[in-house]
Design a protein around this motif. Structure first.
Motif, PDB file in Angstrom:
ATOM      1  N   VAL A  73      91.806 -24.990  58.577  1.00  0.00           N
ATOM      2  CA  VAL A  73      90.972 -26.014  57.940  1.00  0.00           C
ATOM      3  C   VAL A  73      91.843 -27.067  57.270  1.00  0.00           C
ATOM      4  CG1 VAL A  73      89.370 -26.401  56.043  1.00  0.00           C
ATOM      5  CG2 VAL A  73      88.946 -24.542  57.650  1.00  0.00           C
ATOM      6  N   PHE A  74      92.845 -26.675  56.521  1.00  0.00           N
ATOM      7  CA  PHE A  74      93.718 -27.645  55.870  1.00  0.00           C
ATOM      8  C   PHE A  74      94.465 -28.484  56.908  1.00  0.00           C
ATOM      9  CE2 PHE A  74      92.871 -25.484  51.984  1.00  0.00           C
ATOM     10  CZ  PHE A  74      93.276 -26.319  50.960  1.00  0.00           C
ATOM     11  N   PHE A  93      84.773 -29.103  39.458  1.00  0.00           N
ATOM     12  CA  PHE A  93      83.790 -28.450  40.329  1.00  0.00           C
ATOM     13  C   PHE A  93      84.480 -27.734  41.489  1.00  0.00           C
ATOM     14  CE2 PHE A  93      81.287 -28.727  44.258  1.00  0.00           C
ATOM     15  CZ  PHE A  93      80.189 -27.964  43.901  1.00  0.00           C
ATOM     16  N   VAL A  94      85.461 -28.408  42.129  1.00  0.00           N
ATOM     17  CA  VAL A  94      86.151 -27.811  43.275  1.00  0.00           C
ATOM     18  C   VAL A  94      86.973 -26.613  42.836  1.00  0.00           C
ATOM     19  CG1 VAL A  94      87.776 -28.257  45.139  1.00  0.00           C
ATOM     20  CG2 VAL A  94      86.166 -30.034  44.432  1.00  0.00           C
ATOM     21  N   ARG A 117      84.751 -32.729  53.054  1.00  0.00           N
ATOM     22  CA  ARG A 117      85.014 -32.092  54.342  1.00  0.00           C
ATOM     23  C   ARG A 117      85.716 -30.745  54.168  1.00  0.00           C
ATOM     24  NH1 ARG A 117      88.373 -36.207  57.703  1.00  0.00           N
ATOM     25  NH2 ARG A 117      88.213 -34.503  59.223  1.00  0.00           N
ATOM     26  N   LEU A 118      86.653 -30.673  53.234  1.00  0.00           N
ATOM     27  CA  LEU A 118      87.381 -29.427  53.025  1.00  0.00           C
ATOM     28  C   LEU A 118      86.475 -28.342  52.461  1.00  0.00           C
ATOM     29  CD1 LEU A 118      90.122 -27.936  52.982  1.00  0.00           C
ATOM     30  CD2 LEU A 118      90.439 -28.807  50.663  1.00  0.00           C
ATOM     31  N   LEU A 119      85.699 -28.684  51.453  1.00  0.00           N
ATOM     32  CA  LEU A 119      84.824 -27.687  50.840  1.00  0.00           C
ATOM     33  C   LEU A 119      83.770 -27.209  51.828  1.00  0.00           C
ATOM     34  CD1 LEU A 119      84.430 -26.244  48.166  1.00  0.00           C
ATOM     35  CD2 LEU A 119      82.909 -28.085  47.453  1.00  0.00           C
ATOM     36  N   VAL A 155      81.760 -23.191  55.911  1.00  0.00           N
ATOM     37  CA  VAL A 155      81.411 -22.849  57.292  1.00  0.00           C
ATOM     38  C   VAL A 155      82.286 -21.707  57.796  1.00  0.00           C
ATOM     39  CG1 VAL A 155      81.407 -23.717  59.660  1.00  0.00           C
ATOM     40  CG2 VAL A 155      80.482 -25.118  57.823  1.00  0.00           C
ATOM     41  N   ALA A 156      83.574 -21.759  57.472  1.00  0.00           N
ATOM     42  CA  ALA A 156      84.480 -20.700  57.918  1.00  0.00           C
ATOM     43  C   ALA A 156      84.082 -19.348  57.336  1.00  0.00           C
ATOM     44  CB  ALA A 156      85.914 -21.047  57.540  1.00  0.00           C
ATOM     45  N   ARG A 157      83.721 -19.330  56.056  1.00  0.00           N
ATOM     46  CA  ARG A 157      83.280 -18.075  55.440  1.00  0.00           C
ATOM     47  C   ARG A 157      81.961 -17.591  56.044  1.00  0.00           C
ATOM     48  NH1 ARG A 157      86.148 -14.622  52.303  1.00  0.00           N
ATOM     49  NH2 ARG A 157      84.318 -14.237  51.006  1.00  0.00           N
ATOM     50  N   THR A 158      81.063 -18.539  56.356  1.00  0.00           N
ATOM     51  CA  THR A 158      79.798 -18.151  56.986  1.00  0.00           C
ATOM     52  C   THR A 158      80.039 -17.557  58.369  1.00  0.00           C
ATOM     53  OG1 THR A 158      78.670 -19.935  55.785  1.00  0.00           O
ATOM     54  CG2 THR A 158      77.520 -18.986  57.666  1.00  0.00           C
TER      55      THR A 158
END
Length: 852
Positions: free
Chosen positions: A532-533, A624-625, A663-665, A670-673
């Motif tokens: 992702v990064f 927040f992030v 986009r990163l968050l 999505v990756a965790r889902t």
């Protein structure tokens, strides 16, 4: 006085004589008696007959006026929106179809309702453009004309309203100047007009009227009524019924025969010479012309016949206090435009032609739409008078958007186990829905901003929430989550996990590196975060930075407590912390990396870590992030969300977080889902509950290590349906575009750009063309759905607005979501069936591969 006719002389041997002969030879002896008898018998009889005739005429006129009044009371007006392509013979098909639908039997025509008629009207105004409307009386069944339009002109649309006068009413303080008249056939109706000639009469009419002054309106009205009697008995050259004219001729011949001996004009009529060169004349050329006319007349009498009349008018307003010069100038302009409008049928002159006639009450005739004994025309001739323009370059005409297609009967209409899409705009009242089992083939939603895309997603999310199906929604704009939260059902308040970048409270913690709290694969987690990064910062992400980041992730994850991205930043800047962690590393590859890292010295390490640290600090400086990604152990068990009907709503507006951070968050979520969805493989398929992943602007978030095409293929087996929405195809890479085109089989397209319509028409042709996809109305979509694994024919859907928000619901759900953690989610019951008893799975006919 009584006259004894027995005393009258009998006819003589020459055949003359009798009473009439006596009256002629001796008028003085019998004329008084005849006048006296006429005074006693003929005059009262004539008066009685005249009264009967006048009474019959009055009753006929009254019945006709009452019939026309009833027709006008419930009349409607069908505006035809011209399709992009018009076939030349479409108008003939239209009139032939309506002739069979409107023609009535003789006893029906003489009854109270009469014979139905239609009014085909062109109206051109510089401010409003050119519109084509069909006036339909109340006696015509609903949707009859609308269906005939869609059958004859492929791609045409109709808009039905109440009937209105064809000419506008002058505003207050002004009056209208009117010029116009009627167009009637100049010769006998049996001679046809020309039907095949270069040019388009409708285009000529519109072009002639489009250059008018502002406020001027032109109207051409074609009234048509089906005729079912024999054409030669309908009209004569003067408009008199042929049967009645023949009766008068025969009566006069018999009456004159009482006075003249022998046949009438028998001795004076010379014998007609026989033609020497052919048909009907001694001249061969004249004979050929007469033969051609007769052949044309015979061809006209074969097909359906219509009684027609053409009226035209041009009107312009002038101030009530205008001087004579202004009125004269406007009147001259109106007359000139009226003459130009009346010439639109000049190209149809052939064996017959049209000529202008004055009408004393033109405005009333146009408004009342009365048709007496009109000119007899065949369907091809009527198609010349009343048709849609075939010229695609006319900009003033009101053109159609996308055609309306009814959904297939195998498509669900609603009920349990479905997701609503809207109403079919081709079938009033028919709902269109998508079964949950068919949604596993994934949904591709495409459309620009403001077309209704978010409304469609909102209704699908609310349906899942009401049915207790788990879902994850990522909204990069923020309005969709706000609308959904205000409308969620009350029973779902305890199942909501809310990420809101605008909230001042502490958000839930996602922590993509936490593989200890809820279990997980360490290597998969590290691979997802690293990928992702790398894809988010691909312009500034080199191989050395990627190597450093992945080794750092593996190193911080060996500690006994859950690691986070904040530990990576500390690992690269705190030598003591790094030395303590590296002593516990077991992987020799990672050990060699850190030995080489330490040997670089402070300057070398600074150059290597700077590109990575500036990105990590950019993230962690946002409260927040930092709380959502590195706030401690993860508080969201996405596996429980998918299995137990949880609702994860991520409101990540780009205006507050920035594009890269959003986009990163979203990509990490999505990756965790996806990681949670793949972990459901240990659950039997029959026990897996359906869940959904909604991604608005999805191209920003599909950056996990698993290729998109593999993700879409495997998600169906895990009963995870993915709804992928975005604005245009230019946002997708070629690989992503091909993957979505192939594996997201449910297609929902709103009004797309002409460039995208050329590519997307492959999925909807031949039912919906490029023009249809590019001209969809607002909140209308073209849908091609999958039912039981097979593609159905595309249809058009009108999306419905969201239900009204519940007062106080958003505040209540936000308050409950602040402390809600997914480990407390309880399964609400057995899996919801994907098809209720009202929606049995229909048998889908096997489609021919050649039609796909």
């Amino acid at each position: 006085m009584h006259i004894d006719f027995r005393a009258q002389p009998t006819p003589g041997p020459d055949g003359h004589g009798g009473l009439i002969g006596e009256l002629i030879t001796r008028p003085g002896a019998h004329l008084p008696h005849l006048l006296t008898a006429a005074g006693h018998h003929a005059i009262p009889l004539a008066a009685t007959m005249a009264a009967v005739v006048l009474g019959g005429v009055a009753v006929t006129v009254w019945v006709r006026r009452r019939r026309e009044q009833r027709w006008a009371e419930g009349a409607r007006q069908v505006e035809i929106l011209v399709p992009p392509q018009v076939a030349p013979d479409s108008a003939q098909v239209f009139w032939e179809h309506l002739h069979g639908a409107l023609a009535r039997r003789w006893w029906q025509r003489w009854w109270w309702s009469g014979q139905h008629l239609l009014g085909f009207e062109y109206r051109i105004s510089p401010g409003e453009g050119a519109s084509i409307r069909v006036w339909v009386p109340s006696c015509v069944p609903p949707h009859l004309v609308e269906n005939a339009v869609t059958v004859a002109w492929r791609g045409a649309r109709t808009h039905t309203t109440d009937a209105a006068p064809p000419l506008p009413v002058a505003p207050a303080g002004q009056h209208s100047l009117l010029a116009g008249g009627e167009l009637r056939l100049a010769r006998h109706a049996r001679w046809p007009i020309r039907t095949a000639f270069p040019g388009d009469p409708a285009a000529t009419l519109i072009n002639a009227a489009s250059a008018m002054d502002p406020g001027t309106t032109a109207c051409v009205q074609v009234l048509a009524r089906p005729v079912t009697t024999r054409p030669d008995q309908h009209t004569s050259s003067s408009g008199t019924p042929t049967a009645f004219a023949g009766f008068l001729t025969e009566f006069l011949r018999e009456f004159v025969g009482l006075f003249l001996p022998g046949p009438v004009r028998a001795a004076r009529t010379p014998a007609r010479p026989q033609p020497r060169h052919g048909y009907g004349s001694g001249d061969r050329q004249v004979g050929l012309e007469q033969s051609a006319r007769d052949h044309a007349a015979a061809g006209k009498a074969v097909g359906p016949q219509w009684a027609t009349v053409v009226r035209y008018a041009v009107t312009a307003p002038v101030p009530a206090d205008a001087d004579k010069q202004t009125c004269a100038r406007v009147a001259a302009m109106v007359r000139g435009r009226a003459h130009a409008v009346s010439s639109y049928l000049s190209g149809a002159s052939g064996h017959n032609h049209y000529r202008r006639r004055r009408h004393p009450r033109l405005r009333e005739a146009l408004t009342a739409r009365r048709l007496g004994r009109g000119d007899l025309l065949s369907a091809p001739e009527l198609a010349v008078l009343a048709h849609l323009p075939t010229d695609t370059a006319i900009a003033e005409i009101h053109r159609a958007g996308a055609r309306a297609l009814a959904p297939s009967e195998v498509i669900a209409f609603g009920g349990p186990g479905t997701k609503p899409l809207g109403r079919a705009d081709a079938q009033r009242g028919r709902h269109v829905a998508m079964r949950v089992s068919d949604a596993r083939h994934h949904v591709h939603v495409l459309g620009p901003t403001g077309c209704g895309k978010s409304t469609l997603l909102g209704r699908m999310v609310l349906a899942d929430a009401d049915a207790a199906r788990g879902l994850v929604l990522i909204d990069p704009k923020g309005d969709l989550v706000t609308d959904v939260v205000a409308r969620l059902p009350q029973h779902s308040a305890g199942r909501v996990v809310l990420f809101d970048a605008a909230s001042t409270g502490r958000p839930p913690c996602l922590n993509p590196l936490d593989v200890l709290t809820f279990g997980g694969d360490l290597d998969l987690a590290v691979d997802n975060v690293g990928t992702v990064f790398a894809r988010i910062y691909n312009q500034f992400w080199g191989p050395r930075t990627d190597d450093l980041f992945r080794n750092s992730l593996k190193t911080v994850c060996i500690q006994p407590r859950p690691a986070s991205l904040a530990d990576v930043e500390r690992l690269l800047t705190d030598d003591t912390y790094r030395a303590r962690l590296t002593t516990h590393v077991k992987d020799p590859v990672v050990q060699r990396f850190w030995r080489a890292f330490d040997s670089l010295g402070d300057s070398g390490r600074g150059q290597l870590t700077a590109p990575l640290l500036n990105k990590l600090r950019h993230l962690l400086l946002r409260p927040f992030v930092k709380a959502a990604l590195a706030g401690g152990p993860a508080t969201i068990d996405l596996r429980a969300v998918l299995d137990h009907g949880g609702l994860v709503l991520a409101r990540l507006p780009k205006g507050r977080l920035g594009e890269e951070t959003t986009r990163l968050l979203g990509a990490l979520l999505v990756a965790r889902t996806w990681q949670a969805a793949t972990s459901r493989a240990d659950t039997p398929e029959a026990q897996r509950r359906d869940a959904a992943l909604y991604l608005d602007e999805f191209h920003n978030f599909l950056h996990s290590s698993t290729p998109v095409e593999d993700m879409l293929a495997e998600a169906r087996a895990q009963k995870l349906s993915m709804v992928l929405a975005h604005q245009n195809l230019g946002q997708l890479t070629p690989t992503l575009r091909e993957a979505v085109s192939t594996n997201a089989r449910n297609k929902i397209y709103f009004a797309v750009s002409p460039e995208d319509s050329r590519d997307l028409a492959r999925h909807t042709s031949p039912q919906l063309s490029e023009h249809d996809l590019a001209h969809l109305d607002a909140y209308h979509a073209a849908a091609r759905l999958v039912v039981n694994g097979q593609n159905t024919a595309p249809c058009t859907v009108a999306t419905e607005p969201l239900p009204p928000p519940v007062p106080g619901r958003a505040r209540h759900i936000r308050a409950a979501a602040r402390t809600r953690t997914t480990p407390h989610l309880q399964p609400p019951g057995p899996p919801v069936p994907t098809a209720g008893p009202t929606l049995p799975a229909p048998k889908v006919p096997r489609l021919d591969p050649r039609r796909r």
